[in-house]
Scaffold this active site. Structure first.
Site, PDB file in Angstrom:
ATOM      1  N   ASP A  22     121.169 -17.307  12.561  1.00 31.76           N
ATOM      2  CA  ASP A  22     120.965 -15.985  13.001  1.00 31.76           C
ATOM      3  C   ASP A  22     119.817 -15.161  12.158  1.00 31.76           C
ATOM      4  OD1 ASP A  22     123.506 -12.950  13.071  1.00 31.76           O
ATOM      5  OD2 ASP A  22     121.139 -13.050  13.446  1.00 31.76           O
ATOM      6  N   ILE A  23     118.712 -14.924  13.056  1.00 28.63           N
ATOM      7  CA  ILE A  23     117.403 -14.312  12.251  1.00 28.63           C
ATOM      8  C   ILE A  23     118.045 -12.898  11.415  1.00 28.63           C
ATOM      9  CG2 ILE A  23     116.757 -12.867  14.211  1.00 28.63           C
ATOM     10  CD1 ILE A  23     114.296 -14.787  12.595  1.00 28.63           C
ATOM     11  N   GLY A  44     119.383  -8.997  22.869  1.00 30.28           N
ATOM     12  CA  GLY A  44     118.846 -10.141  21.990  1.00 30.28           C
ATOM     13  C   GLY A  44     118.364 -10.329  20.565  1.00 30.28           C
ATOM     14  N   VAL A  45     117.407 -10.781  20.248  1.00 33.31           N
ATOM     15  CA  VAL A  45     117.104 -10.555  18.859  1.00 33.31           C
ATOM     16  C   VAL A  45     116.849  -9.284  18.380  1.00 33.31           C
ATOM     17  CG1 VAL A  45     114.985 -11.040  17.367  1.00 33.31           C
ATOM     18  CG2 VAL A  45     116.045 -13.037  18.663  1.00 33.31           C
ATOM     19  N   ASP A  46     116.160  -8.223  19.167  1.00 32.54           N
ATOM     20  CA  ASP A  46     115.740  -6.987  19.153  1.00 32.54           C
ATOM     21  C   ASP A  46     116.953  -6.368  18.970  1.00 32.54           C
ATOM     22  OD1 ASP A  46     113.385  -4.773  21.090  1.00 32.54           O
ATOM     23  OD2 ASP A  46     113.876  -4.832  19.025  1.00 32.54           O
ATOM     24  N   THR A 130     111.514 -16.795  24.546  1.00 29.02           N
ATOM     25  CA  THR A 130     112.259 -18.022  25.467  1.00 29.02           C
ATOM     26  C   THR A 130     113.717 -17.522  25.817  1.00 29.02           C
ATOM     27  OG1 THR A 130     113.403 -18.873  23.444  1.00 29.02           O
ATOM     28  CG2 THR A 130     111.352 -19.845  24.331  1.00 29.02           C
ATOM     29  N   GLY A 131     114.045 -16.169  25.673  1.00 30.71           N
ATOM     30  CA  GLY A 131     115.232 -15.580  26.111  1.00 30.71           C
ATOM     31  C   GLY A 131     114.983 -14.978  27.208  1.00 30.71           C
TER      32      GLY A 131
HETATM   33  N1  APR Z   1     119.005 -15.047  15.830  1.00 31.60           N
HETATM   34  C1  APR Z   1     118.067 -15.835  16.395  1.00 31.60           C
HETATM   35  N2  APR Z   1     117.825 -16.137  17.293  1.00 31.60           N
HETATM   36  C2  APR Z   1     118.374 -15.415  18.468  1.00 31.60           C
HETATM   37  C3  APR Z   1     119.095 -14.367  18.136  1.00 31.60           C
HETATM   38  C4  APR Z   1     119.559 -14.383  16.736  1.00 31.60           C
HETATM   39  N3  APR Z   1     120.356 -13.165  16.486  1.00 31.60           N
HETATM   40  N4  APR Z   1     119.815 -13.711  19.354  1.00 31.60           N
HETATM   41  C5  APR Z   1     119.126 -14.279  20.399  1.00 31.60           C
HETATM   42  N5  APR Z   1     118.110 -15.296  19.925  1.00 31.60           N
HETATM   43  C6  APR Z   1     117.455 -16.341  20.681  1.00 31.60           C
HETATM   44  C7  APR Z   1     117.864 -16.450  22.059  1.00 31.60           C
HETATM   45  O1  APR Z   1     118.615 -17.207  22.174  1.00 31.60           O
HETATM   46  C8  APR Z   1     116.296 -16.944  22.389  1.00 31.60           C
HETATM   47  O2  APR Z   1     116.358 -18.237  22.340  1.00 31.60           O
HETATM   48  O3  APR Z   1     116.051 -15.781  20.650  1.00 31.60           O
HETATM   49  C9  APR Z   1     115.318 -16.303  21.284  1.00 31.60           C
HETATM   50  C10 APR Z   1     114.590 -15.091  22.200  1.00 31.60           C
HETATM   51  O4  APR Z   1     115.595 -14.406  22.916  1.00 31.60           O
HETATM   52  P1  APR Z   1     115.301 -12.818  23.290  1.00 31.60           P
HETATM   53  O5  APR Z   1     115.869 -12.052  22.108  1.00 31.60           O
HETATM   54  O6  APR Z   1     115.897 -12.593  24.611  1.00 31.60           O
HETATM   55  O7  APR Z   1     113.836 -12.390  23.229  1.00 31.60           O
HETATM   56  P2  APR Z   1     112.717 -12.594  24.106  1.00 31.60           P
HETATM   57  O8  APR Z   1     112.750 -13.874  25.264  1.00 31.60           O
HETATM   58  O9  APR Z   1     111.400 -12.484  23.763  1.00 31.60           O
HETATM   59  O10 APR Z   1     112.739 -11.340  25.216  1.00 31.60           O
HETATM   60  C11 APR Z   1     112.277 -10.081  24.562  1.00 31.60           C
HETATM   61  O11 APR Z   1     114.201  -8.915  25.318  1.00 31.60           O
HETATM   62  O12 APR Z   1     115.569  -8.043  23.608  1.00 31.60           O
HETATM   63  C12 APR Z   1     114.776  -7.840  24.601  1.00 31.60           C
HETATM   64  O13 APR Z   1     113.805  -6.156  23.812  1.00 31.60           O
HETATM   65  C13 APR Z   1     113.581  -7.374  23.989  1.00 31.60           C
HETATM   66  O14 APR Z   1     112.316  -6.788  25.714  1.00 31.60           O
HETATM   67  C14 APR Z   1     112.340  -7.758  24.889  1.00 31.60           C
HETATM   68  C15 APR Z   1     112.816  -8.973  25.330  1.00 31.60           C
END
Ligand code: APR
Length: 192
Positions: A22-23, A44-46, A130-131
């Protein structure tokens, strides 16, 4: 399922490591947020980073006036273990659009430039785009590692780059991409 064989390497003077986790729990100098161009939070991560950092993070990101796709901006980490957050904006994947690879590489490169500008020694990345942004991880992982390899080939204070991956398929894709990177670049030395 067998553990991916290739998860750590030296790139010049910097250690590059892959792990599943978990980041928000990383204690590196900075963690990279997979942000959107508004920098006002998301899922997601954000969402996880804003929840863990607390409301002061949004107060600071509000002052930044957004961030272009392919760019990155620094804030403090507040309640996070990491002192800083580097908000990087990856591209939304569009098949057949060649610019997405360049923009994804730029998001990683700019994150390491911002870290170096602030003399940071350790940075943790998620798998950007990639999410929710739909970038196939088999295509994104080689782009990410090639961009990081290029950025680390120049002098940098960054001595540790960690990819924190959230599920086995993503870890496997990055591990395969790291093995391929080592085939292409003799300065990428596996460490057990
Ligand atoms: N720690 C590490 N990796 C994570 C976590 C976490 N807590 N949560 C999710 N991930 C992984 C996802 O499984 C995916 O592999 O991070 C990767 C990126 O996924 P997203 O968070 O969906 O990011 P992204 O694909 O860049 O999309 C960005 O999503 O959350 C919104 O505000 C953000 O609009 C932006 C978009």
């Amino acid at each position: 399922m067998d553990k991916p064989e290739f998860t750590r390497a030296m790139v010049s003077q910097t250690a590059l490591e892959l792990l599943m986790g978990d980041i928000t729990q990383q204690d590196t100098d900075a963690i990279v947020n997979a942000a959107n161009s508004s920098l006002l939070g998301g899922g997601g991560v954000d969402g996880a980073i804003h929840r863990a950092a607390g409301p002061q993070l949004l107060e600071e990101t509000r002052t930044l006036g957004g961030c272009q796709t392919g760019d990155a901006k620094l804030t403090r980490g507040y309640r996070l273990k990491a002192r800083y957050v580097i908000h990087a904006v990856g591209p939304i994947y569009r098949a057949g659009d060649e610019s997405v690879a360049w923009l994804l590489a730029s998001a990683y490169r700019r994150s390491l430039e911002v870290a170096a500008e602030h003399g940071l020694q350790s940075v943790a990345f998620p798998s950007i785009s990639t999410g929710a942004y739909g970038y196939p991880v088999e295509l994104a992982a080689p782009v990410a590692l090639e961009a990081v390899h290029e950025a680390l080939s120049a002098p940098t204070p960054v001595k540790l780059v960690r990819f924190v991956l959230f599920n086995p398929p993503t870890l496997r894709a990055f591990s395969q991409a790291l093995a391929a990177l080592a085939q292409r670049h003799p300065d990428v030395q596996p460490i057990s």
